[in-house]
Design an enzyme around this catalytic site. Structure first.
Site, short mmCIF file in Angstrom:
data_model
loop_
_atom_site.label_atom_id
_atom_site.label_comp_id
_atom_site.label_asym_id
_atom_site.label_seq_id
_atom_site.Cartn_x
_atom_site.Cartn_y
_atom_site.Cartn_z
N ALA A 192 5.18 5.94 5.95
CA ALA A 192 5.49 5.20 7.33
C ALA A 192 7.09 4.98 7.44
CB ALA A 192 4.52 3.69 7.49
N ALA B 93 0.76 -1.17 0.01
CA ALA B 93 -0.07 0.20 0.11
C ALA B 93 0.90 1.10 -0.13
CB ALA B 93 -1.13 0.12 1.24
N PHE B 94 0.40 2.18 -0.58
CA PHE B 94 1.05 3.55 -0.67
C PHE B 94 1.48 4.01 0.73
CE2 PHE B 94 -1.09 7.65 0.60
CZ PHE B 94 -2.01 7.13 1.16
N LYS B 95 0.80 3.66 1.74
CA LYS B 95 1.23 4.14 3.13
C LYS B 95 2.40 3.72 3.61
CE LYS B 95 -3.38 5.17 4.77
NZ LYS B 95 -4.40 4.68 3.87
N ASP B 96 3.18 2.81 2.85
CA ASP B 96 4.34 2.28 3.35
C ASP B 96 5.44 3.66 3.32
OD1 ASP B 96 4.19 -0.41 3.87
OD2 ASP B 96 4.01 -0.80 1.84
#
Ligand code: PLP
Length: 434
Positions: free
Chosen positions: A111, A105-108
């Site tokens: 984060a 996911a792009f949130k990697d």
């Protein structure tokens, strides 16, 4: 660089403090004191730079001398250490695949950057920090992986029992070590309320140093600009015109980062905020009236947000000028039926498999292009289709291939603590179990 609190502009802090604290007084979001311009030559010649170099150029002004240059270079290199390809779906629409990181996911990206900055800032301190997050699915996994085994940091993730996908659940419950997963008998809103109560509880805050890891934190929000530049690097090799950029949006951190990059000199002809049935922002664009709503559950669950926290940052960027905002951004609401039919149609016509969030973006982009023919652009692909296999397989009537890394993950054992949606239970856990 200093950051000021949008609720109280007299509260000004540096990048280090903003990373550690997350938010300011009265739960205000921090915002950079000035918008550092990107070098024009650099933007025109993006194709000559590596992704690591682009990431460094993008972030250096926001960090200043608070992290030594060599270390910042390592941090940004780790932040973008996977492929971010721009793939053409048809003549008008391409997709930036942001889902090749560890949790698909792009949130990697946000984060990883935030966890490494926080770890650097805590390195010579006695202080132990507890990162407390509520997740509707994707945030939990990305945050867990970003902070896994990082010294001095414990992570506690609250997620709603039976309401995240099987892949999402494994991603956030199988790591162990410094990561604890709390399975809440309740909804995502309940999880969020519990987290909010913990942040304002005196006893907990006197014993633990709590911080959050959502896109409110500048160290998670700002690095999301990087991939807009990486997209443009690929775009300018095949196109003369500036792209329309369409972003599947929930809390509006992602699109806000793209807009910030645009204000710094990233060329884009228009932005589209693609929402699901949670249409607070599309309504705002119609009526100029901002009415928060209770979130409704949809197939694109990471965008089920009824009061998007980052929207105030967008208003700030545009100096609260509604007309300027409306000229640059259009907002659409796409319901679940249209999401499903978009996944089927795109698969049938182009052989490309979208997942629900990117499908919302694709449908919004098509609506915009119908009214504005002749334009071209890209959507942001925010998650891998396997994370939402149920919906996707139903739409395309075909089984999707599972990457090897996921097969391994699915064999791992889930470790959670189950609690009710009751603040006393959370308090007991935080004070005695970590
Ligand atoms: C979080 C998320 C979004 C929404 O991003 P915001 O920054 O909250 O607008 C979209 N798609 C996926 C897959 C997500 O995980």
């Amino acid at each position: 660089m200093k950051y000021y609190n949008l609720k109280d502009s007299l509260e000004k802090i540096d990048f280090r403090e903003a990373t550690i604290k997350g938010q300011g007084k009265e739960k205000g979001l921090f915002f950079p004191e000035n918008i550092p311009q990107l070098d024009k030559e650099f933007v025109q010649n993006l194709h000559q730079y590596s992704n690591e170099e682009i990431a460094y150029q993008c972030m250096k002004d926001f960090v200043g001398d608070e992290i030594p240059l060599e270390i910042l270079k390592e941090i940004v290199a780790e932040t973008v250490s996977f492929e971010i390809p721009l793939i053409k779906i048809n003549e008008q629409i391409s997709i930036l695949e942001l889902f090749h990181g560890p949790t698909l996911a792009f949130k990697d990206i946000g984060a990883r950057f935030m966890s490494r900055c926080l770890s650097y800032f805590l390195k010579d301190q006695q202080k132990k920090v507890t990162v407390l997050v509520a997740t509707s699915g994707d945030t939990g996994g990305a945050v867990a992986h970003g902070f896994y085994k990082i010294p001095q940091i414990n992570v506690v993730i609250l997620y709603p029992k039976n309401r995240v996908s099987p892949v999402q659940e494994k991603q956030l419950t199988t790591l162990g070590e410094n990561i604890s997963a709390l399975e809440i008998n309740g909804s995502f809103d309940d999880c969020q309320n519990l987290v909010k109560q913990a942040f304002s509880d005196e006893e907990i805050n006197s014993q633990l140093f709590l911080t959050s890891a959502n896109s409110i934190n500048v160290a998670r929000w700002l690095p999301q600009q990087i991939y807009y530049l990486i997209a443009l690097k690929q775009w300018i090799q095949n196109h003369k015109e500036h792209p329309v950029i369409c972003v599947p949006s929930g809390n509006f951190g992602n699109i806000c980062a793209g807009l910030l990059a645009h204000f710094r000199g990233l060329p884009a002809s228009h932005f589209i905020a693609a929402c699901n049935a949670n249409h607070v922002i599309p309504d705002y664009f119609k009526t100029q009236n901002y009415q928060p709503q209770k979130a409704v559950a949809t197939l694109s669950n990471a965008m089920d947000v009824g009061n998007p926290s980052n929207f105030v940052r967008i208003l700030e960027l545009f100096g609260h000028e509604f007309d300027a905002l409306k000229n640059k951004i259009s907002a659409y609401s796409i319901d679940d039926d249209e999401t499903m039919s978009t996944i089927s149609e795109v698969y049938e016509k182009y052989g490309y498999i979208l997942e629900p969030h990117s499908a919302v973006a694709f449908a919004a982009m098509e609506q915009y292009l119908q009214k504005n023919p002749g334009q071209k652009g890209f959507i942001l692909g925010t998650a891998h289709p396997v994370k939402f296999a149920d919906a996707v397989e139903k739409a395309i009537h075909t089984q999707i291939e599972i990457p090897d890394s996921l097969n391994e993950l699915m064999k791992k054992e889930k470790k959670t603590v189950e609690i009710n949606s009751d603040f006393e239970e959370l308090r007991r856990f935080l004070l005695h179990k970590i």
